[in-house]
Design a protein around this motif. Sequence first.
Motif, PDB file in Angstrom:
ATOM      1  N   PHE A  15    -121.655  45.595 -42.627  1.00 12.09           N
ATOM      2  CA  PHE A  15    -122.771  46.175 -43.353  1.00 12.09           C
ATOM      3  C   PHE A  15    -123.623  47.092 -42.483  1.00 12.09           C
ATOM      4  O   PHE A  15    -124.621  47.629 -42.950  1.00 12.09           O
ATOM      5  N   THR A  16    -123.238  47.289 -41.236  1.00 14.23           N
ATOM      6  CA  THR A  16    -124.032  48.137 -40.357  1.00 14.23           C
ATOM      7  C   THR A  16    -123.385  49.481 -40.089  1.00 14.23           C
ATOM      8  O   THR A  16    -123.984  50.311 -39.415  1.00 14.23           O
ATOM      9  N   VAL A  17    -122.191  49.735 -40.616  1.00  9.41           N
ATOM     10  CA  VAL A  17    -121.538  51.019 -40.425  1.00  9.41           C
ATOM     11  C   VAL A  17    -122.377  52.103 -41.096  1.00  9.41           C
ATOM     12  O   VAL A  17    -122.807  51.953 -42.234  1.00  9.41           O
ATOM     13  N   GLY A  18    -122.627  53.176 -40.358  1.00 11.20           N
ATOM     14  CA  GLY A  18    -123.403  54.283 -40.921  1.00 11.20           C
ATOM     15  C   GLY A  18    -124.896  54.145 -40.726  1.00 11.20           C
ATOM     16  O   GLY A  18    -125.650  54.951 -41.241  1.00 11.20           O
ATOM     17  N   THR A  19    -125.312  53.120 -40.015  1.00 12.42           N
ATOM     18  CA  THR A  19    -126.736  52.970 -39.734  1.00 12.42           C
ATOM     19  C   THR A  19    -126.958  52.981 -38.231  1.00 12.42           C
ATOM     20  O   THR A  19    -126.198  52.405 -37.466  1.00 12.42           O
ATOM     21  N   SER A  20    -127.994  53.646 -37.828  1.00 13.23           N
ATOM     22  CA  SER A  20    -128.346  53.660 -36.408  1.00 13.23           C
ATOM     23  C   SER A  20    -129.410  52.592 -36.155  1.00 13.23           C
ATOM     24  O   SER A  20    -130.002  52.049 -37.086  1.00 13.23           O
ATOM     25  N   LYS A  21    -129.652  52.318 -34.905  1.00 14.32           N
ATOM     26  CA  LYS A  21    -130.673  51.336 -34.535  1.00 14.32           C
ATOM     27  C   LYS A  21    -132.034  51.754 -35.103  1.00 14.32           C
ATOM     28  O   LYS A  21    -132.777  50.933 -35.635  1.00 14.32           O
ATOM     29  N   GLU A  22    -132.319  53.050 -35.017  1.00 12.15           N
ATOM     30  CA  GLU A  22    -133.604  53.552 -35.507  1.00 12.15           C
ATOM     31  C   GLU A  22    -133.734  53.355 -37.019  1.00 12.15           C
ATOM     32  O   GLU A  22    -134.798  52.995 -37.522  1.00 12.15           O
ATOM     33  N   GLU A  23    -132.624  53.610 -37.759  1.00 11.59           N
ATOM     34  CA  GLU A  23    -132.656  53.433 -39.208  1.00 11.59           C
ATOM     35  C   GLU A  23    -132.855  51.971 -39.586  1.00 11.59           C
ATOM     36  O   GLU A  23    -133.589  51.658 -40.519  1.00 11.59           O
ATOM     37  N   VAL A  24    -132.216  51.076 -38.842  1.00  8.10           N
ATOM     38  CA  VAL A  24    -132.346  49.646 -39.119  1.00  8.10           C
ATOM     39  C   VAL A  24    -133.781  49.201 -38.860  1.00  8.10           C
ATOM     40  O   VAL A  24    -134.375  48.481 -39.673  1.00  8.10           O
ATOM     41  N   VAL A  25    -134.360  49.638 -37.746  1.00 10.43           N
ATOM     42  CA  VAL A  25    -135.744  49.266 -37.422  1.00 10.43           C
ATOM     43  C   VAL A  25    -136.698  49.783 -38.495  1.00 10.43           C
ATOM     44  O   VAL A  25    -137.566  49.061 -38.974  1.00 10.43           O
ATOM     45  N   LYS A  26    -136.518  51.046 -38.905  1.00  4.22           N
ATOM     46  CA  LYS A  26    -137.370  51.611 -39.947  1.00  4.22           C
ATOM     47  C   LYS A  26    -137.204  50.855 -41.250  1.00  4.22           C
ATOM     48  O   LYS A  26    -138.190  50.558 -41.945  1.00  4.22           O
ATOM     49  N   CYS A  27    -135.975  50.509 -41.586  1.00  6.77           N
ATOM     50  CA  CYS A  27    -135.702  49.761 -42.811  1.00  6.77           C
ATOM     51  C   CYS A  27    -136.403  48.404 -42.777  1.00  6.77           C
ATOM     52  O   CYS A  27    -137.018  47.992 -43.763  1.00  6.77           O
ATOM     53  N   LEU A  28    -136.327  47.728 -41.644  1.00  6.06           N
ATOM     54  CA  LEU A  28    -136.980  46.428 -41.512  1.00  6.06           C
ATOM     55  C   LEU A  28    -138.495  46.561 -41.599  1.00  6.06           C
ATOM     56  O   LEU A  28    -139.168  45.738 -42.232  1.00  6.06           O
ATOM     57  N   GLN A  29    -139.038  47.601 -40.974  1.00  9.99           N
ATOM     58  CA  GLN A  29    -140.478  47.832 -41.059  1.00  9.99           C
ATOM     59  C   GLN A  29    -140.891  48.122 -42.499  1.00  9.99           C
ATOM     60  O   GLN A  29    -141.902  47.608 -42.974  1.00  9.99           O
ATOM     61  N   ASP A  30    -140.111  48.951 -43.189  1.00 10.20           N
ATOM     62  CA  ASP A  30    -140.400  49.264 -44.587  1.00 10.20           C
ATOM     63  C   ASP A  30    -140.322  48.006 -45.453  1.00 10.20           C
ATOM     64  O   ASP A  30    -141.127  47.818 -46.363  1.00 10.20           O
ATOM     65  N   ALA A  31    -139.338  47.149 -45.167  1.00  7.50           N
ATOM     66  CA  ALA A  31    -139.182  45.917 -45.939  1.00  7.50           C
ATOM     67  C   ALA A  31    -140.403  45.018 -45.762  1.00  7.50           C
ATOM     68  O   ALA A  31    -140.851  44.373 -46.710  1.00  7.50           O
ATOM     69  N   LEU A  32    -140.949  44.988 -44.543  1.00 12.20           N
ATOM     70  CA  LEU A  32    -142.153  44.196 -44.300  1.00 12.20           C
ATOM     71  C   LEU A  32    -143.333  44.725 -45.107  1.00 12.20           C
ATOM     72  O   LEU A  32    -144.214  43.970 -45.506  1.00 12.20           O
ATOM     73  N   GLU A  33    -143.334  46.029 -45.345  1.00 10.47           N
ATOM     74  CA  GLU A  33    -144.422  46.647 -46.099  1.00 10.47           C
ATOM     75  C   GLU A  33    -144.134  46.664 -47.600  1.00 10.47           C
ATOM     76  O   GLU A  33    -144.924  47.177 -48.379  1.00 10.47           O
ATOM     77  N   GLY A  34    -142.984  46.129 -48.007  1.00  6.87           N
ATOM     78  CA  GLY A  34    -142.674  46.023 -49.421  1.00  6.87           C
ATOM     79  C   GLY A  34    -141.870  47.172 -50.001  1.00  6.87           C
ATOM     80  O   GLY A  34    -141.715  47.277 -51.206  1.00  6.87           O
ATOM     81  N   PHE A  35    -141.344  48.059 -49.162  1.00  2.00           N
ATOM     82  CA  PHE A  35    -140.545  49.181 -49.648  1.00  2.00           C
ATOM     83  C   PHE A  35    -139.064  48.829 -49.591  1.00  2.00           C
ATOM     84  O   PHE A  35    -138.631  48.109 -48.703  1.00  2.00           O
ATOM     85  N   GLU A  36    -138.287  49.373 -50.538  1.00  7.20           N
ATOM     86  CA  GLU A  36    -136.835  49.221 -50.491  1.00  7.20           C
ATOM     87  C   GLU A  36    -136.270  50.270 -49.547  1.00  7.20           C
ATOM     88  O   GLU A  36    -136.835  51.344 -49.390  1.00  7.20           O
ATOM     89  N   CYS A  37    -135.135  49.968 -48.931  1.00  5.85           N
ATOM     90  CA  CYS A  37    -134.511  50.947 -48.048  1.00  5.85           C
ATOM     91  C   CYS A  37    -132.994  50.854 -48.169  1.00  5.85           C
ATOM     92  O   CYS A  37    -132.448  49.805 -48.446  1.00  5.85           O
ATOM     93  N   ILE A  38    -132.350  51.981 -47.981  1.00  8.31           N
ATOM     94  CA  ILE A  38    -130.898  52.060 -47.952  1.00  8.31           C
ATOM     95  C   ILE A  38    -130.508  52.896 -46.748  1.00  8.31           C
ATOM     96  O   ILE A  38    -131.321  53.686 -46.250  1.00  8.31           O
ATOM     97  N   PRO A  39    -129.286  52.769 -46.241  1.00  3.75           N
ATOM     98  CA  PRO A  39    -128.857  53.577 -45.101  1.00  3.75           C
ATOM     99  C   PRO A  39    -128.933  55.065 -45.441  1.00  3.75           C
ATOM    100  O   PRO A  39    -128.666  55.477 -46.571  1.00  3.75           O
ATOM    101  N   MET A  40    -129.281  55.874 -44.462  1.00  3.11           N
ATOM    102  CA  MET A  40    -129.385  57.322 -44.663  1.00  3.11           C
ATOM    103  C   MET A  40    -128.023  57.925 -44.989  1.00  3.11           C
ATOM    104  O   MET A  40    -127.911  58.797 -45.819  1.00  3.11           O
TER     105      MET A  40
END
Length: 67
Positions: free
Chosen positions: A31-56
């Motif tokens: 499930f991590t193919v196509g995602t960079s470390k930066e994208e994962v961190v941003k996604c996790l931060q967004d999830a903490l703030e209540g936003f949905e995220c998908i890989p770029m």
Amino acid sequence: MSDRRNRIAEDFMEELQMLKFSLKSGRNLNFTVGTSKEEVVKCLQDALEGFECIPMDITTYIQSLSS
């Protein structure tokens, strides 16, 4: 499906069967193919703030699920 599993929702049972098949055939789901470390961190931060995220790079992500 046995009588013990008759309470599992139809969609969930299908997902379980697909997972079982992929594991038995030696294919792993990644499930991590196509995602960079930066994208994962941003996604996790967004999830903490209540936003949905998908890989770029959604195309690579979808291909990784079907391979």
